[in-house]
Motif scaffolding. Structure first.
Motif, PDB file in Angstrom:
ATOM      1  N   UNK A   1       8.968  -8.098   4.487  1.00 22.42           N
ATOM      2  CA  UNK A   1       9.228  -7.901   3.040  1.00 22.42           C
ATOM      3  C   UNK A   1       8.515  -6.634   2.295  1.00 22.42           C
ATOM      4  N   UNK A   2       7.277  -6.287   2.999  1.00 25.70           N
ATOM      5  CA  UNK A   2       6.654  -5.215   2.643  1.00 25.70           C
ATOM      6  C   UNK A   2       7.176  -3.705   3.021  1.00 25.70           C
ATOM      7  N   UNK A   3       7.797  -3.898   4.336  1.00 25.47           N
ATOM      8  CA  UNK A   3       7.879  -2.663   5.121  1.00 25.47           C
ATOM      9  C   UNK A   3       8.814  -1.589   4.433  1.00 25.47           C
ATOM     10  N   UNK A   4       9.986  -2.025   4.070  1.00 29.64           N
ATOM     11  CA  UNK A   4      11.098  -0.879   3.764  1.00 29.64           C
ATOM     12  C   UNK A   4      11.112  -0.342   2.291  1.00 29.64           C
TER      13      UNK A   4
ATOM     14  N   UNK B   1      -3.985 -16.685  -4.126  1.00 28.43           N
ATOM     15  CA  UNK B   1      -5.270 -16.564  -5.000  1.00 28.43           C
ATOM     16  C   UNK B   1      -6.131 -15.350  -5.005  1.00 28.43           C
ATOM     17  N   UNK B   2      -6.235 -14.736  -3.899  1.00 31.24           N
ATOM     18  CA  UNK B   2      -7.089 -13.955  -3.413  1.00 31.24           C
ATOM     19  C   UNK B   2      -6.656 -12.428  -4.038  1.00 31.24           C
ATOM     20  N   UNK B   3      -5.349 -12.505  -4.505  1.00 32.47           N
ATOM     21  CA  UNK B   3      -4.900 -10.945  -4.492  1.00 32.47           C
ATOM     22  C   UNK B   3      -4.925 -10.873  -6.379  1.00 32.47           C
ATOM     23  N   UNK B   4      -5.173  -9.619  -6.399  1.00 30.38           N
ATOM     24  CA  UNK B   4      -5.440  -9.074  -8.057  1.00 30.38           C
ATOM     25  C   UNK B   4      -3.771  -9.179  -8.673  1.00 30.38           C
ATOM     26  N   UNK B   5      -3.729  -9.685  -9.867  1.00 35.28           N
ATOM     27  CA  UNK B   5      -2.566 -10.006 -10.358  1.00 35.28           C
ATOM     28  C   UNK B   5      -1.713  -8.654  -9.953  1.00 35.28           C
ATOM     29  N   UNK B   6      -2.132  -7.519 -10.371  1.00 33.37           N
ATOM     30  CA  UNK B   6      -1.123  -6.266 -10.343  1.00 33.37           C
ATOM     31  C   UNK B   6      -0.599  -6.149  -8.979  1.00 33.37           C
ATOM     32  N   UNK B   7      -1.440  -6.345  -8.002  1.00 31.75           N
ATOM     33  CA  UNK B   7      -1.025  -6.387  -6.648  1.00 31.75           C
ATOM     34  C   UNK B   7       0.082  -7.281  -6.289  1.00 31.75           C
ATOM     35  N   UNK B   8      -0.154  -8.383  -6.739  1.00 30.14           N
ATOM     36  CA  UNK B   8       0.772  -9.420  -6.467  1.00 30.14           C
ATOM     37  C   UNK B   8       1.973  -9.223  -7.052  1.00 30.14           C
ATOM     38  N   UNK B   9       2.112  -8.638  -8.205  1.00 32.38           N
ATOM     39  CA  UNK B   9       3.298  -8.145  -8.941  1.00 32.38           C
ATOM     40  C   UNK B   9       3.920  -6.874  -8.224  1.00 32.38           C
ATOM     41  N   UNK B  10       3.018  -5.978  -7.491  1.00 29.27           N
ATOM     42  CA  UNK B  10       3.901  -4.977  -6.721  1.00 29.27           C
ATOM     43  C   UNK B  10       4.537  -5.653  -5.714  1.00 29.27           C
ATOM     44  N   UNK B  11       3.912  -6.676  -5.007  1.00 26.00           N
ATOM     45  CA  UNK B  11       4.578  -7.142  -3.957  1.00 26.00           C
ATOM     46  C   UNK B  11       5.849  -7.889  -4.388  1.00 26.00           C
ATOM     47  N   UNK B  12       5.821  -8.306  -5.593  1.00 28.70           N
ATOM     48  CA  UNK B  12       7.095  -9.018  -6.067  1.00 28.70           C
ATOM     49  C   UNK B  12       8.058  -8.092  -6.510  1.00 28.70           C
ATOM     50  N   UNK B  13       7.658  -6.653  -6.654  1.00 30.20           N
ATOM     51  CA  UNK B  13       8.475  -5.714  -7.141  1.00 30.20           C
ATOM     52  C   UNK B  13       9.410  -5.252  -5.689  1.00 30.20           C
ATOM     53  N   UNK B  14       8.624  -5.227  -4.561  1.00 23.45           N
ATOM     54  CA  UNK B  14       9.024  -4.936  -3.160  1.00 23.45           C
ATOM     55  C   UNK B  14       9.871  -5.791  -2.818  1.00 23.45           C
ATOM     56  N   UNK B  15       9.891  -7.245  -3.490  1.00 22.68           N
ATOM     57  CA  UNK B  15      10.894  -8.211  -2.871  1.00 22.68           C
ATOM     58  C   UNK B  15      12.176  -8.442  -3.962  1.00 22.68           C
ATOM     59  N   UNK B  16      11.772  -8.221  -4.911  1.00 30.33           N
ATOM     60  CA  UNK B  16      13.149  -8.286  -6.057  1.00 30.33           C
ATOM     61  C   UNK B  16      13.514  -7.395  -6.837  1.00 30.33           C
ATOM     62  N   UNK B  17      12.983  -6.007  -6.481  1.00 36.98           N
ATOM     63  CA  UNK B  17      13.871  -4.870  -7.077  1.00 36.98           C
ATOM     64  C   UNK B  17      15.202  -4.726  -6.544  1.00 36.98           C
ATOM     65  N   UNK B  18      16.044  -4.780  -7.716  1.00 33.80           N
ATOM     66  CA  UNK B  18      17.576  -4.933  -7.383  1.00 33.80           C
ATOM     67  C   UNK B  18      17.980  -3.973  -6.382  1.00 33.80           C
TER      68      UNK B  18
END
Lengths: 474, 294
Positions: A18-21, B114-131
């Motif tokens: 999920x993070x790599x690409x 829970x251990x993640x800062x909200x902003x970092x969590x959001x960046x992860x979500x960007x990487x998953x859901x960015x169109x």
């Protein structure tokens, strides 16, 4: 237990995939204000790797707060350190304060606490707020007069100088200035059967080219742009010589009223909406969020800052070209010069400031205006040269021969004498007005309102912001 | 039958309270009083010109249709987040509370977010859901579903609801699990001997017995959704597209920090403070009466 371990492994694998690409900078996690576009892999500044040096004792030290991240910030620090090396009496201490909006808030808070920095770098849309803060700032022309240091405003190119001047008087010090350009994917052009050496010039041609790119599946999206209002509204108005607002786009009075709901503005939004519908244009998000769509190869054409050049150069795996922004060829006189973005340097007042400290600031300003310093800044960052001298020096260095197209931003900015519509803009709370335009455009692109409704709403809401600003300073 | 403990020393209790009082004063009462003061002023950012405007800022805020719009967004957002978080966290807690192999591992994994800062969590979500660059976002588009949260208000709201909830589920899970584990085992066993089904056991015994936890979490989640979701919204949508994810909290930030309109921003903070105080008061006043404390 085995199953548990397997489960953990699978989970880790999923997380990794999920993070790599993802590309390096989070594209949408851009700060709300104009973030510095990563540019040239600037020659690693000697000062960047070592901890910030402490000011040597016995030198008159002034603080310089800036809002440029790496790698542009490294170049800035290197320039400052070179100034310090050239000095025995004065010392400029560069301090990074985060994105522009954070730097601005930090400077405001510091001023209110009586601890303002001597110099602060402020984005161009904060100009009106700073100019209105009489007493908090010292205009550059006044600084020159008081310190006797020669800061001749004539050496700066008019499109830059005008943005930061009141009449003939320079209020802040021009520094990093950029202007939007059109970049296009030459490989994709070839694939689509378009001539990569003859980029589209007008909006009709751009639309046709974008459509062809998509229709032939050369790229998934035809056109996109970063900084939507800067490229498609502020510069669009300048290029077509139509007013963004009355009172010379707000430069001659706080009672300016927005004028960007003209037929031409509505027509342009309509073009973009039609292009959205036919799939040849993709809205890539606010501020710099769309930049990534070009080097990733998704969009074949992008309107982006001249300072995005090096990022595009580093990240694109294809041949690309750069050219001027397009225009509507049935608009008489178009295109004229474009306008700048970026930031300038402001001198701040604070209790207990000495004449020597102001002198140090003035000497620093004189230093960064030298042709060789300006040329280096331009070449290493992708910002346009702010002085004619810097441009001449870059030409003499043979930089443009090695980097074709790098001279186009300067040409686009200087191809005509700025008119009152292309000098720049100075509107109170401009960042807020930009957000309003984003909001109204996004609704239009979603099909929730017509182009005319969007522009009318934006003007109406923007005017309320301007009146609020005016009330605050009455 | 309550035994009252009486301190003879009159100073000691205050002394023991002092650290907490100092912290509350510095980080709450003082800034809150500043906000109230600022909310009746019109002032430029540098503080060079200040006009006392009585309650003009409040009038401007409350008569602003955009503020009402943000209000609606906030209500939809908060209720969605609270429902989503509590349902899933309870489900997970009930599942993890059973005697299963590797229960400890599941518990640990469920706590990670829970251990993640909200902003970092959001960046992860960007990487998953960015169109165009997110792994799921891309597949959604490839699969024919038109996914573009940068331009679709509904999708943007959905995304921040899910992202904020994901962050908060871990915290809720922990409390629910602790709640479930504190239910006396004898009661559960007695029900099982009587032949109660799993659902009946949950509905008539476990759920009522953990109601104090549920009540506490309800309050915490609403306050979380109101105040603590800034990082996620800021990094994912920036309040857009249009104004579809501009919550009251985000509007305070935009007006105060970006637009530098201190008076209007302060007035909104004061209103927000009142709203949340009222919410907590209502919950304690009415909902708590129906909660079963053992």
């Amino acid at each position: 237990m085995k199953r548990t371990i397997l489960f953990v492994l699978i989970l880790l694998a999923v997380l990794f995939v999920a993070c790599a690409p993802a590309p390096t900078p989070a594209p949408t996690a851009a700060p709300p204000t104009k973030a510095p576009e990563p540019t040239k892999p600037a020659a690693p500044a000697p000062t960047a790797t070592t901890p910030r040096p402490t000011p040597p004792p016995g030198r008159i030290t002034v603080e310089f707060w800036f809002g440029l991240g790496k790698p542009l910030g490294d170049v800035l620090e290197a320039v400052v350190m070179d100034f310090n090396k050239s000095q025995t009496k004065y010392y400029v201490d560069p301090i990074f304060k985060g994105a522009y909006v954070d730097t601005m808030n930090a400077a405001i808070a510091a001023y209110r606490a009586g601890k303002a920095p001597h110099i602060v770098q402020m984005f161009e849309v904060g100009t009106a707020t700073m100019m209105a803060a009489k007493g908090a700032i010292k205009p550059v022309y006044q600084l020159a007069k008081e310190t006797g240091v020669n800061l001749d405003s004539k050496i700066y190119i008019p499109a830059v100088r005008g943005y930061y001047s009141e009449g003939e008087n320079m209020i802040s010090m021009p520094w990093n200035s950029s202007t939007p350009m059109m970049y296009y994917n030459k490989d994709a052009f070839k694939k689509a059967g378009l001539d990569p050496e003859k980029p589209p010039k007008t909006w009709t041609e751009v639309r046709a080219a974008a459509k062809k790119l998509v229709d032939t599946k050369a790229t998934a999206c035809g056109l996109t742009f970063e900084w939507p209002t800067w490229t498609q509204l502020e510069n669009f108005s300048a290029l077509h010589n139509v007013p963004l607002a009355t009172k010379t786009n707000g430069m001659t009075g706080m009672d300016a009223e927005l004028k960007f709901n003209s037929d031409l503005h509505i027509r342009h939004l309509q073009t973009l909406m039609d292009m959205t519908k036919e799939g040849s244009f993709k809205y890539g998000g606010r501020d710099g969020a769309a930049t990534v769509l070009f080097p990733s190869g998704e969009c074949g054409i992008i309107h982006a800052s001249s300072a995005a050049r090096a990022r595009i150069k580093n990240e694109s795996k294809f041949e690309w070209g750069v050219t001027f922004l397009p225009y509507y060829d049935d608009v008489k006189g178009a295109p004229i010069n474009s306008i700048i973005g970026g930031a300038s340097l402001w001198v701040m007042n604070s209790p207990g400031r000495t004449a020597d400290e102001y002198k140090a600031v003035a000497e620093f300003f004189a230093y960064i205006s030298k042709p060789e310093v300006d040329a280096r800044w331009h070449q290493e960052t992708g910002y346009v040269p702010i002085t004619h001298g810097g441009n001449d020096k870059t030409k003499a260095d043979g930089f443009y021969a090695k980097n074709p197209g790098a001279d186009l931003p300067y040409q686009q900015l200087t191809r005509t004498q700025p008119t009152e519509n292309s000098m720049g803009l100075r509107l109170g709370n401009m960042p807020q007005i930009r957000i309003i335009v984003y909001e109204e455009w996004e609704k239009a692109f979603q099909g929730q309102q017509t182009a005319k409704q969007a522009m009318d709403n934006a003007v109406k809401r923007g005017n309320e912001v301007l009146r609020e600003f005016e009330k605050t300073y009455k | 039958m309550q035994r009252r403990v009486v301190f003879n020393n009159r100073i000691l209790p205050y002394f023991l309270l002092l650290p907490q009082l100092i912290i509350t004063t510095i980080f709450f009462f003082w800034p809150a009083s500043q906000a109230i003061y600022q909310s009746v002023l019109r002032q430029d950012p540098f503080g060079l010109r200040t006009t006392f405007v009585y309650l003009d800022n409040f009038r401007d805020v409350l008569s602003d249709p955009l503020y009402i719009e943000s209000f609606q967004v906030t209500i939809v957002f908060s209720i969605s987040v609270t429902l989503f978080v509590m349902t899933l966290a309870l489900l997970f807690a009930v599942m993890a509370d059973r005697q299963i192999r590797g229960a400890q591992t599941y518990k640990t994994l469920l706590l990670w977010p829970y251990a993640l800062a909200p902003a970092i969590a959001a960046v992860l979500w960007v990487f998953i859901f960015h169109p165009s660059i997110g792994i799921i976002g891309k597949s959604l588009n490839a699969g024919g579903l038109h996914w573009d949260y940068k331009l679709d208000g509904g999708q943007a709201l959905l995304l921040i609801v899910v992202a904020s909830s994901w962050k908060q589920i871990a915290h809720n899970f922990l409390f629910f699990l602790a709640g479930l584990q504190s239910v006396p085992i004898a009661v559960v066993e007695a029900a099982m001997i009587d032949g109660a089904s799993a659902w009946k056991l949950f509905r008539t015994i476990l759920f009522p017995l953990i109601s104090p936890t549920t009540f506490y979490l309800l309050t915490i989640n609403l306050v979380f959704a109101f105040f603590d979701t800034f990082g996620v919204i800021h990094a994912l949508t920036g309040g857009g597209p249009g104004r579809s994810t501009t919550t009251l909290m985000y509007k305070v930030y935009m007006d105060g920090y970006v637009n530098l309109n201190l008076g209007i921003s302060a007035a909104q903070s004061v209103i927000l403070m009142l709203i949340v105080s009222a919410l907590v008061w209502i919950q304690f006043r009415y909902v708590e009466g129906k909660v079963h404390y053992s």
